[in-house]
Design an enzyme around this catalytic site. Sequence first.
Site, PDB file in Angstrom:
ATOM      1  N   ARG A  35       0.828  -1.211   0.000  1.00 35.10           N
ATOM      2  CA  ARG A  35       0.000   0.000   0.000  1.00 35.10           C
ATOM      3  C   ARG A  35       0.859   1.257   0.000  1.00 35.10           C
ATOM      4  O   ARG A  35       1.752   1.402   0.833  1.00 35.10           O
ATOM      5  CB  ARG A  35      -0.904   0.036   1.229  1.00 35.10           C
ATOM      6  CG  ARG A  35      -1.950  -1.038   1.178  1.00 35.10           C
ATOM      7  CD  ARG A  35      -2.694  -1.155   2.486  1.00 35.10           C
ATOM      8  NE  ARG A  35      -3.478  -2.385   2.466  1.00 35.10           N
ATOM      9  CZ  ARG A  35      -4.768  -2.466   2.773  1.00 35.10           C
ATOM     10  NH1 ARG A  35      -5.425  -1.390   3.142  1.00 35.10           N
ATOM     11  NH2 ARG A  35      -5.393  -3.606   2.725  1.00 35.10           N
ATOM     12  N   LYS A  42     -16.808   9.984   9.441  1.00 32.13           N
ATOM     13  CA  LYS A  42     -17.123   9.895   8.004  1.00 32.13           C
ATOM     14  C   LYS A  42     -18.097  11.027   7.663  1.00 32.13           C
ATOM     15  O   LYS A  42     -17.659  12.144   7.490  1.00 32.13           O
ATOM     16  CB  LYS A  42     -17.594   8.484   7.685  1.00 32.13           C
ATOM     17  CG  LYS A  42     -16.473   7.479   8.098  1.00 32.13           C
ATOM     18  CD  LYS A  42     -16.659   6.107   7.573  1.00 32.13           C
ATOM     19  CE  LYS A  42     -15.760   5.085   8.249  1.00 32.13           C
ATOM     20  NZ  LYS A  42     -14.334   5.210   8.021  1.00 32.13           N
TER      21      LYS A  42
HETATM   22  N1  PLP Z   1     -17.164  -0.032  11.067  1.00 28.52           N
HETATM   23  C1  PLP Z   1     -17.125  -0.083   9.726  1.00 28.52           C
HETATM   24  C2  PLP Z   1     -18.189  -0.839   9.008  1.00 28.52           C
HETATM   25  C3  PLP Z   1     -16.120   0.585   9.016  1.00 28.52           C
HETATM   26  O1  PLP Z   1     -16.068   0.531   7.681  1.00 28.52           O
HETATM   27  C4  PLP Z   1     -15.144   1.326   9.729  1.00 28.52           C
HETATM   28  C5  PLP Z   1     -14.073   2.078   9.037  1.00 28.52           C
HETATM   29  O2  PLP Z   1     -14.079   2.333   7.881  1.00 28.52           O
HETATM   30  C6  PLP Z   1     -15.225   1.329  11.124  1.00 28.52           C
HETATM   31  C7  PLP Z   1     -16.236   0.639  11.767  1.00 28.52           C
HETATM   32  C8  PLP Z   1     -14.226   2.094  11.928  1.00 28.52           C
HETATM   33  O3  PLP Z   1     -14.600   3.442  12.003  1.00 28.52           O
HETATM   34  P1  PLP Z   1     -13.489   4.576  12.260  1.00 28.52           P
HETATM   35  O4  PLP Z   1     -12.909   4.927  10.935  1.00 28.52           O
HETATM   36  O5  PLP Z   1     -14.237   5.696  12.916  1.00 28.52           O
HETATM   37  O6  PLP Z   1     -12.476   3.968  13.179  1.00 28.52           O
END
Ligand code: PLP
Length: 437
Positions: A50, A275
């Site tokens: 990556r 997000k």
């Molecule tokens: N749950 C899902 C379905 C995710 O896709 C992600 C991260 O992309 C997370 C939890 C973790 O969230 P965070 O980015 O706030 O740590």
Amino acid sequence: MEELSPTHILPGLPLTAPRHAEAPSDRDTLAYGAYFTRALDRLHAESRYRVFVDIERVAGHFPEAIWHAPGGVRPVTVWCSNDYLGMGQHPAVVEALISAAQRSGAGAGGTRNISGNSHPVVTLEAELADLHGKEAALVFSSGYVSNQASLATIGRLIPGCLMISDADNHNSIIEGIRQSGCEKAIFRHNDLADLESILSAAQDRPKIVIFESVYSMDGDVAPVAAITRLARRYGAMTYLDEVHAVGMYGARGAGIAEAQGVSGLIDILEGTLAKAYGVVGGYIAASIPIVDAIRSCAPGFIFTTALPPATAAAACASIRHLKGSDAERSAQRRQVAAVKEALAAEGLPVLDKGTHIVPLLVRDAAACKAAADRLLDRHGIYIQPINYPTVPRGQERLRITPTPLHTDAQIAALVRALAEIWTALGLARAPGRAPSL
Ligand code: PLP
């Protein structure tokens, strides 16, 4: 000194650890490097190494950004941000962050166990509880930590609990279940019949169904209401990850459970502030006893520094804004539809599962990386290639996330660039489609 086990460090790689009776010499220390270079060699060989692009976001200009490229800085348009609505640069959010930092400083000053609750975090938790119509909420340092810490703790608090998990659940959920020490059962992705057979076989034992609402790689939506009702019929608790849905769906942005009218039936809702809300942090919302028990027993909550007050204030401003405003969501829906339509018209293999996530399938790791490199280098467009293990092998893709801030001209430039790349690299188009270039 304990002998290193190569299989612990790199399963499948038969490396020999250096042996020494006394302190390791320089030579031995250098020999340890082989563990790491072999791991990297393997990633390179599988085109899975990556590379993270050095990007500088510029508030007020998103999705335009600055790329600190090897030969100097260059402008780029970002098409892969999970700041889905551009809230990370919203004036109300930035203003809340700055004024809280001026009032309270930069850091949190410690864990909540040591330094107490900062008032902005208390306010944020009240805002989140209200958002989801729950009695209480608890904030963690990230969405990842909230899943891992909550699920590990729930499992330890319910002896003999069966953890019933969707096959496509995120790594943070998988890790939480693993750390709970509970037995787990995996049901086929979004498959109600498979879930029901597991639930009925589990009979009267304690059980919890763990699933997501919007799955981040395909962008498909779970039948949240149906899964929830099924789980309740069999006496199971429910844990729903709404990370890719909060801020985005439902009248007040509470997610798919709100949109499908079942928030009240779900025991634990989990989300992120990172997000659609554009900041950072994660949380759960649930009844007072559940939240209080996790607050009291989860090491991933207890033993780490709290969210800084400025971060909490910014997240709170973002949630409040999106509770009352649908403008960002509806502008985003318009741009998402325009991107999907333009990609399909060009015969590009877009996967449309009805959400804001727009995957473009390449199905080959090396080609996916080559497409992303050419996109960045020739066209000034940044889309991170998505390879195994984030998606299964053969499902490699470019994951496009249109925001309300992408203009029609930027959409046209994106599709032109992708069409050029698909032709130049000889990538497969959707069946029956001819390239326009
Ligand atoms: N749950 C899902 C379905 C995710 O896709 C992600 C991260 O992309 C997370 C939890 C973790 O969230 P965070 O980015 O706030 O740590």
